[in-house]
Scaffold this motif. Structure first.
Motif, PDB file in Angstrom:
ATOM      1  N   ARG A 119       6.723  -2.622  -8.564  1.00  0.00           N
ATOM      2  CA  ARG A 119       5.875  -1.451  -8.461  1.00  0.00           C
ATOM      3  C   ARG A 119       5.121  -1.264  -9.774  1.00  0.00           C
ATOM      4  O   ARG A 119       5.733  -1.227 -10.838  1.00  0.00           O
ATOM      5  N   ASN A 130       1.227   0.482 -11.502  1.00  0.00           N
ATOM      6  CA  ASN A 130       0.065   1.334 -11.243  1.00  0.00           C
ATOM      7  C   ASN A 130      -1.144   0.763 -11.955  1.00  0.00           C
ATOM      8  O   ASN A 130      -1.028   0.315 -13.097  1.00  0.00           O
ATOM      9  N   ASN A 138      -5.899   6.141  -9.641  1.00  0.00           N
ATOM     10  CA  ASN A 138      -4.526   5.709  -9.883  1.00  0.00           C
ATOM     11  C   ASN A 138      -4.090   4.971  -8.630  1.00  0.00           C
ATOM     12  O   ASN A 138      -3.811   5.577  -7.596  1.00  0.00           O
ATOM     13  N   ASN A 190      -1.585   2.612  -6.583  1.00  0.00           N
ATOM     14  CA  ASN A 190      -0.219   2.083  -6.548  1.00  0.00           C
ATOM     15  C   ASN A 190      -0.251   0.643  -6.117  1.00  0.00           C
ATOM     16  O   ASN A 190      -0.817   0.314  -5.083  1.00  0.00           O
ATOM     17  N   TYR A 214      -3.217  -2.400  -1.772  1.00  0.00           N
ATOM     18  CA  TYR A 214      -3.945  -2.166  -3.028  1.00  0.00           C
ATOM     19  C   TYR A 214      -5.146  -3.107  -3.139  1.00  0.00           C
ATOM     20  O   TYR A 214      -6.171  -2.781  -3.723  1.00  0.00           O
TER      21      TYR A 214
END
Ligand SMILES: C[S@@+](CC[C@H](N)C(=O)[O-])C[C@H]1O[C@@H](n2cnc3c(N)ncnc32)[C@H](O)[C@@H]1O
Length: 431
Positions: free
Chosen positions: A421, A423, A407, A409, A45
Motif C-alpha cells: 500500500r 500513496n 492523493n 491510493n 490506480y
C-alpha cells in the motif's frame, strides 16, 4: 567465450502480440477504436493515472468497453500525435501503435517493466517506470523542462524523463545509485567504445587472467578507458556479477559474461528505438548529493518526482552491502548519512522525521511557484507499530506552502498475495 543468443522478451512479446499473448494482444478491431489501453493495465490506480494523463494532455474522453477503451470527444490530428508520442498506458490511438508500446518491446528480461536499461542492477524499491512516465505528463512537464529527483535511487525517473525529452537533475547519497542512473542514461553515447572493450574484458575475466578481487579489476578499468561513462559501464557490469554471486550464489565469471552481453544488447535496443522513433532525449545530470542540503538555486526546477525512504522500512546500506564494499566504501560511516538508516531504537524515527523535514523544505525552496511535487510514499511498521509517514508528509508539506491536489491510493498485490500500500501524493507549490 561464445554466448548463445536467446530470444529476448521483446521479440517474444512481438511474436505473441500477433497471436495469443495476453499482455500485448493486438485486436484486429483496434484500428477502429480511438484509444485502447495496454493489456497490462490492471489496477485501479493505473486507470486513475491514465485519466489524469489524458486530461493533462488536453483530451476530452469517455471511458467505454469495460473500462479498457476511450472514446475521444475532441479529436484532432495534433492530439493524436501527442497521445502517440507521450502517452503511457495506451496500446493504440486511432489504430496506430503508440511510442510507449514500441519502447516496451525492447526488453532483454522476463519482466514487462524492465525494458531498455531499466533492469540493469537488482535495486530494491524501484519505481514502476510506466507510472513515472504518466506522472511526468500529469504534472505537465514538456520537452526542455527540468525535473528534479532528490532520492534518485536506481534512476527510473532519469530514464523516463530522458525518453520524453525532459531534462533531469538527480541526487542520491549512494554512489552505487549514481552509477546505476548514469549507466542507464549515458551508455548510449559511448556504445562503440563499450563494444570495443568487450572482448578484452570477457577474455580477461572469464579466462581468469584478472583476479576477481575488486582493486585489480578497477585498476584495469581505469587504464582501459579515459571516458568516465565507459568506466562506469564496466564498473556496473562487475557489480551485477558481485550481486549475483553474493546474493544468489551464482558463479562470478559466468554471471559477468552473461550480464555484460545483456547490458550491451539493452544499450543497442535503446539506440535503435531512439532512432526509429526519432526521440529527442533530455539532458541528464546525476550526482552524489544530500537531499537535506541541495546544491540548486531557489525556484529553479519545473517539477519534482520522488520516493523518499519509507520511514525506516528498508535498510538501503544493508541491501547493497556487497557492492558498496566492493567499491571500497566504509559502510559503517555511510550509515550516518542515509535517511531512515541512521540512529537506533525510537531515536531512529525521530531522526527520520527531522531529516525528511529538511528534505521537504529543500524541495519547496528549489521548485518554481505553481509547479508540482509528486511524493510516492507508504507507511512503515517498526517494532510492531505502524509509523504514519503518509500523514506526516501531508501535514508537513502543507505547513511549507504546498497544497495537496491529489492523493491516489496505490494498493497492489504482489507475489504470494502480499499487499503493498502506497500513496501517490501530488502537491502544488501555492505560497
Ligand atoms: C525509495 S529509494 C528511491 C528509489 C527510486 N525512486 C527508484 O526508482 O529506484 C530512496 C533512496 O534515498 C536514498 N537516500 C537516503 N538518504 C539520502 C539522503 N540524505 N540524500 C539523498 N538520498 C538519500 C537512498 O540511497 C535510496 O536510493
Amino acid at each position: 567465450m561464445e554466448i548463445k543468443k536467446l530470444k529476448t522478451k521483446g521479440e517474444t512479446m512481438i511474436e505473441r502480440a500477433e497471436s495469443q499473448f495476453w499482455a500485448y494482444e493486438l485486436d484486429n478491431n483496434d484500428s477502429q477504436k480511438d484509444l485502447v489501453l495496454l493489456d497490462n493495465v490492471q489496477f485501479i490506480y493505473e486507470l486513475s493515472l491514465a485519466e489524469l494523463e489524458l486530461r493533462a494532455l488536453g483530451v476530452d474522453f469517455e471511458v467505454t468497453n469495460g473500462l479498457r477503451e476511450f472514446k475521444i470527444l475532441n479529436k484532432s490530428n495534433e492530439q493524436r500525435e501527442i497521445i502517440k508520442s507521450r502517452g503511457s498506458y495506451y496500446k493504440t490511438v486511432d489504430g496506430q501503435l503508440t511510442n510507449y508500446f514500441q519502447i516496451i518491446q525492447k526488453n532483454q528480461t522476463r519482466s514487462v517493466n524492465q525494458y531498455l536499461t531499466h533492469w540493469i542492477y537488482p535495486y530494491k524499491g524501484k519505481f514502476h517506470p510506466q507510472m513515472i512516465r504518466a506522472l511526468l505528463n500529469i504534472i505537465e512537464l514538456k520537452e526542455g523542462d527540468t525535473v528534479f529527483e532528490p532520492f534518485s535511487g536506481s534512476g527510473t525517473t532519469a530514464l523516463e524523463a530522458q525518453l520524453l525529452g525532459i531534462n533531469f537533475i538527480g541526487i542520491d547519497i549512494s554512489s552505487l545509485c549514481v552509477i546505476q542512473g548514469r549507466v542507464k542514461t549515458e551508455s548510449i553515447y559511448v556504445l562503440d567504445e563499450i563494444i570495443e572493450l568487450k572482448d578484452t574484458l570477457i577474455s580477461k575475466i572469464v579466462r581468469g587472467l584478472v583476479e576477481e578481487k575488486a582493486n585489480y579489476y578497477y585498476e584495469m578499468i581505469n587504464e582501459l578507458s579515459p571516458d568516465e561513462r565507459v568506466r562506469n559501464f564496466y564498473k556496473l557490469a562487475r557489480l551485477l556479477a558481485v550481486s549475483d554471486s553474493s546474493r544468489r550464489s551464482r558463479d562470478f565469471r559466468t554471471s559477468f559474461a552473461k550480464n555484460l552481453y545483456l547490458m550491451i544488447e539493452s544499450i543497442k535496443d535503446y539506440v535503435e528505438i531512439k532512432e526509429k522513433l526519432n526521440l529527442k532525449l533530455g539532458d541528464i545530470k546525476i550526482e552524489v548529493g544530500d537531499s537535506r542540503n541541495v546544491n540548486l538555486p531557489d525556484n529553479s526546477v519545473d517539477g519534482i518526482i520522488t520516493s523518499p525512504p519509507y520511514s525506516i522500512a528498508l535498510d538501503y546500506v544493508q541491501n547493497d552491502i556487497h557492492s558498496l564494499k566492493d567499491l571500497g566504501y566504509d559502510v559503517l560511516r555511510m550509515r550516518d548519512e542515509f535517511i531512515g538508516v541512521r540512529g537506533n531504537g525510537r531515536n531512529k524515527v525521530e531522526l527520520y522525521n527531522e531529516d525528511m523535514k529538511k528534505s521537504y523544505s529543500e524541495m519547496y525552496r528549489v521548485l518554481k511557484h505553481n509547479k508540482y511535487a509528486v511524493i510516492v510514499i507508504g507507511n512503515a511498521t517498526y517494532q510492531g507499530q505502524e509509523i504514519k509517514t503518509v500523514d506526516f508528509t501531508i501535514k508537513y508539506m502543507g505547513s511549507l506552502g504546498f497544497s495537496l491536489v491529489k492523493n491516489i491510493n496505490k494498493i497492489i498485490f504482489g507475489l504470494y498475495n502480499v499487499m503493498k500500500r502506497e500513496n501517490i501524493l501530488i502537491f502544488k507549490k501555492v505560497k
